[in-house]
Write an enzyme that holds these catalytic residues in place. Structure first.
Site, PDB file in Angstrom:
ATOM      1  N   ASP A 100      58.165  -4.406 -30.651  1.00 43.28           N
ATOM      2  CA  ASP A 100      59.522  -4.116 -30.178  1.00 43.28           C
ATOM      3  C   ASP A 100      59.573  -2.845 -29.327  1.00 43.28           C
ATOM      4  OD1 ASP A 100      60.280  -6.287 -31.619  1.00 43.28           O
ATOM      5  OD2 ASP A 100      61.750  -5.255 -32.868  1.00 43.28           O
ATOM      6  N   ASP A 101      60.616  -2.783 -28.495  1.00 42.09           N
ATOM      7  CA  ASP A 101      61.076  -1.571 -27.794  1.00 42.09           C
ATOM      8  C   ASP A 101      60.282  -1.196 -26.550  1.00 42.09           C
ATOM      9  OD1 ASP A 101      62.898  -1.416 -29.838  1.00 42.09           O
ATOM     10  OD2 ASP A 101      61.820   0.135 -30.943  1.00 42.09           O
ATOM     11  N   HIS A 151      65.189  -7.957 -25.975  1.00 38.73           N
ATOM     12  CA  HIS A 151      65.586  -7.009 -27.018  1.00 38.73           C
ATOM     13  C   HIS A 151      66.795  -6.202 -26.531  1.00 38.73           C
ATOM     14  CE1 HIS A 151      64.871  -5.260 -30.860  1.00 38.73           C
ATOM     15  NE2 HIS A 151      64.498  -4.065 -30.429  1.00 38.73           N
ATOM     16  N   HIS A 155      69.533  -1.446 -25.881  1.00 34.96           N
ATOM     17  CA  HIS A 155      69.254  -1.320 -27.310  1.00 34.96           C
ATOM     18  C   HIS A 155      70.479  -0.896 -28.130  1.00 34.96           C
ATOM     19  CE1 HIS A 155      66.961  -0.312 -30.985  1.00 34.96           C
ATOM     20  NE2 HIS A 155      66.012  -1.091 -30.477  1.00 34.96           N
ATOM     21  N   HIS A 252      55.601  -1.947 -33.348  1.00 32.09           N
ATOM     22  CA  HIS A 252      56.242  -1.316 -32.189  1.00 32.09           C
ATOM     23  C   HIS A 252      55.180  -0.817 -31.220  1.00 32.09           C
ATOM     24  CE1 HIS A 252      59.298  -1.106 -35.373  1.00 32.09           C
ATOM     25  NE2 HIS A 252      60.208  -1.132 -34.407  1.00 32.09           N
TER      26      HIS A 252
END
Length: 731
Positions: A100-101, A151, A155, A252
């Site tokens: 993620d991210d 995603h 955010h 991540h």
């Protein structure tokens, strides 16, 4: 109305419209530049989650509305069919690694390297901000066979957002993917999510809406908690499923130091493969079609244009940030240099026994070029008549149409002559005066300037040194009672006279002010007199003096009082001409940089300093104010204010020191903060327009400012005449 009348009216309206269209043109290019700069900063703030970002995280709520089959099902939610949501599990012996991210320019390549080393595939849930900034990493993910999911763009917690904001987050994220890799995706993971059994009455409606938009929502059922950086062993333990159970593992590749994640992959990937697991795509594990859809046509070009715009913004703002650091260093260096050298200059010339050489007592010729100066000329000439040094005064009337020459003739003053000529410009008027001068020392002043009784005497004393070819006097703003006048007063005392002290010590004075300067006739003749090559004849002649080997010095006690522009329009016209003329003079004398001998010092020291501090530095200095505005609105406001106040404090110290040296009242410094916010910006735009004029090969003409004749030297005899009528400006 007759047709001829209508035609005349249309023509008049057309002329008025043309005037209205032409008037803003002088502001157009500078305005476009500033707007473009602001747009790039806004875009940068947008893709760095500084603008429109929402960092709120909602606390958990009840889950009474979430279907039981969802809470007790698998981590993949397919709600694309209204009223029939499904929860899907990953088959045994399948691991879906998700990151993620990202993508992150430091850690994502390391993660990709490990996946490639062990022939493993994963799913990267990328944010639009990071994908926009690092499209090459998204392209690499797709090229190496990994799957991409959304995603969101910024955010945010979607449970706190409206449906329009959710749509916007999805579409912007897809736009970034299209520009980076030419694809769309049907996979989605909401920010701040965990397991599907954590869905509640606030997040479930969002999941349903996301499904109605054609997305499959992928939560996880195995959290490595690598974001806590618990250590490699702990990450591996938490990422390992029980037995042969299939799982979606959350990791991540962005958001901080991910060195432990990379190190954990180096052990986790081979260990799990030895246990019979395969690392695969989410869609492949579920036996579904690929999540990627190629993007073509306008949608593809929109994405590429977006990514390109972000790239330009990133590169530009990076350069601007470096420029800001450079400007900050230059500001401190310049102020430090000014303070130290100005102190040295004042200490030197104020010593009781200091002498330039033998006292200069010989008569002096004062040249007063005048063009339509009826409001000022009487004050100017009367102030010269009070001089305590023997002088002759020559007023060169450059084709005035307002009776300037007649006013001087009617004064019937001794040692005052009027030379009349056809309008030819200030340089030719001065050259005409030089030809008619009877003495070897020549003082030049403007027709709107008044001298104190001691000005001429103080101005010519440096000629006691035979090496001195020209002397700069101390120009003062006489009409300082208005706000614009007060700002120019600060500029003259701090920006001009403090600079002249510094340049005097460095022996590279760039400009003899037209309001108060003195020359040796021999020096003037050797350099060919006043030139019409530039619009800054005073800077041009000064540089020519340096190149001819003469010293140019500053006489602080030779004070002259000049009438500064009293409106923004007049100030703009004056400074526009000064800036452009200075650029012309620098370009004309550019070969001084490679010259040797006495002129080499000016070329090696003076010309670079003038180019840096008078042309380049003011052009880049607006970065301070642009970043100030940006920081106040979007950045760390408190730190931004503290930084700006620190710069202002440094400027205030320099200004106070300059005022003390010139024995000026400190009260005018009250307007210094406002000067930095408003007046300085005007000077920036003027300089920017001068740059544009120079680069585009434009030409400027002499511009005549309106005068009131209100300026008188302290202690002088008031003029019996005060002009009351207003003149038209002459181009």
């Amino acid at each position: 109305m007759a047709s001829s009348d209508r035609r005349t009216a249309r023509q008049a309206a057309g002329k008025r419209s043309a005037v209205r269209r032409r008037m803003p043109m002088r502001y157009l290019l500078p305005s476009l530049f500033l707007v473009a700069l602001l747009a790039m900063l806004m875009l940068r703030g947008y893709v760095h989650s500084e603008i429109l970002a929402d960092h709120r995280v909602r606390p958990p709520a009840s889950s009474g509305q979430v279907p039981e089959q969802i809470l007790g099902g698998g981590p993949v939610i397919d709600a694309r069919v209204p009223g029939a949501p499904k929860a899907l599990r990953i088959p045994d012996k399948n691991l879906v690694l998700t990151f993620d991210d990202g993508p992150d320019p430091v850690w994502t390549p390391k993660v990709l390297d490990k996946l490639k080393e062990y022939d493993a595939h994963a799913v990267f849930f990328v944010t639009g901000t990071m994908a926009s900034r690092h499209p090459e990493l998204v392209e690499r993910m797709v090229a190496e066979g990994h799957e991409i999911g959304l995603h969101t763009f910024n955010h945010p917690d979607l449970a706190l957002q409206t449906q329009s904001r959710i749509d916007w987050e999805l579409s912007q994220n897809q736009l970034a993917l299209a520009g980076a890799a030419g694809i769309r995706t049907s996979l989605f993971r909401p920010p701040y999510s965990s397991f599907s059994d954590a869905l509640d009455d606030k997040s479930w409606p969002v999941t349903e809406y996301i499904g109605s938009r054609g997305y499959i929502t992928a939560f996880n059922d195995t959290d490595s908690e690598d974001w806590k950086r618990p250590g490699v062993d702990a990450i591996i333990k938490r990422a390992t499923p029980q037995g042969t159970k299939g799982s979606i593992v959350l990791m991540h590749d962005s958001g901080g130091d991910r060195s432990q994640t990379v190190a954990a992959l180096d052990r986790f990937l081979p260990d799990m493969k030895q246990r019979g697991y395969r690392f695969t795509h989410l869609t492949e594990a579920l036996g579904a079609p690929t999540a990627h859809t190629p993007v073509t046509g306008p949608e593809l070009w929109k994405g590429k244009a977006w990514v390109a715009a972000v790239a330009v913004s990133e590169e530009t703002t990076s350069v601007l940030t470096v420029g800001l650091a450079l400007i900050g260093g230059l500001v401190l260096a310049r102020f430090g240099l000014m303070l130290v050298l100005s102190f040295g200059h004042a200490r030197k010339v104020r010593r009781r026994r200091f002498r330039w050489g033998p006292a200069v007592t010989e008569p002096v010729t004062v040249l007063v070029p005048a063009y339509n100066e009826k409001e000022c000329i009487e004050n100017t000439v009367r102030s010269l008549m009070e001089s305590d040094h023997p002088i002759e005064v020559i007023v060169i009337d450059d084709g005035s149409t307002d009776g300037t020459a007649d006013l001087v003739d009617d004064m019937w003053l001794p040692n005052v002559r009027v030379v009349r000529q056809v309008n030819s410009g200030k340089p030719e008027a001065l050259n005409n005066g030089i030809r008619n001068a009877r003495h070897d020392l020549i003082v030049m002043m403007d027709g709107d300037t008044v001298f104190e009784p001691s000005t001429v005497r103080e101005l010519v004393q440096p000629f006691g040194d035979p090496r001195v070819g020209a002397v700069a006097g101390n120009a003062k703003v006489g009409n300082r009672d208005t706000l614009i006048g007060a700002w120019q007063h600060i500029e003259y005392v701090m920006g001009f006279n403090l600079d002249r002290r510094m340049y005097d010590v460095l022996r590279c004075m760039p400009t003899i002010p037209g309001a108060v300067g003195a020359f040796r006739r021999q020096a003037l003749e050797r350099v060919g007199g006043m030139s019409e090559d530039t619009l800054a004849e005073d800077t041009d002649i000064t540089m020519a003096m340096h190149r001819d080997g003469w010293r140019v010095v500053y006489a602080e006690r030779a004070r002259a009082w000049t009438e500064a522009p009293e409106s923004v329009q007049q100030l703009w016209s004056q400074r526009y001409r000064w800036s452009y003329g200075t650029m012309q003079a620098i370009w004309k004398h550019r070969r001084a940089v490679i010259e040797s001998g006495p002129s080499g010092r000016f070329g090696r020291v003076g010309l670079p300093l003038v180019s840096l501090f008078m042309v380049l530095f003011p052009l880049l200095a607006p970065l301070i104010d642009v970043f100030l505005l940006y920081g106040l609105v979007f950045g760390p406001t408190q730190k931004t204010i503290v930084a700006w106040l620190a710069v202002l404090a440094i400027q205030a110290v320099c200004a106070a020191y300059a005022f003390r040296l010139d024995k000026e009242r400190m009260v005018h410094l009250i307007s210094l903060p406002l000067q930095q916010l408003l007046y300085r910006q005007l000077m920036y735009v003027v300089l920017l327009q001068s740059w544009i004029t120079a680069l585009t090969g434009g030409r400027l003409r002499w511009q005549k400012l309106r005068r009131t004749g209100a300026v008188e030297a302290p202690g002088s005899i008031p003029s019996p005449r005060k002009a009351s009528e207003e003149r038209w400006p002459v181009a």
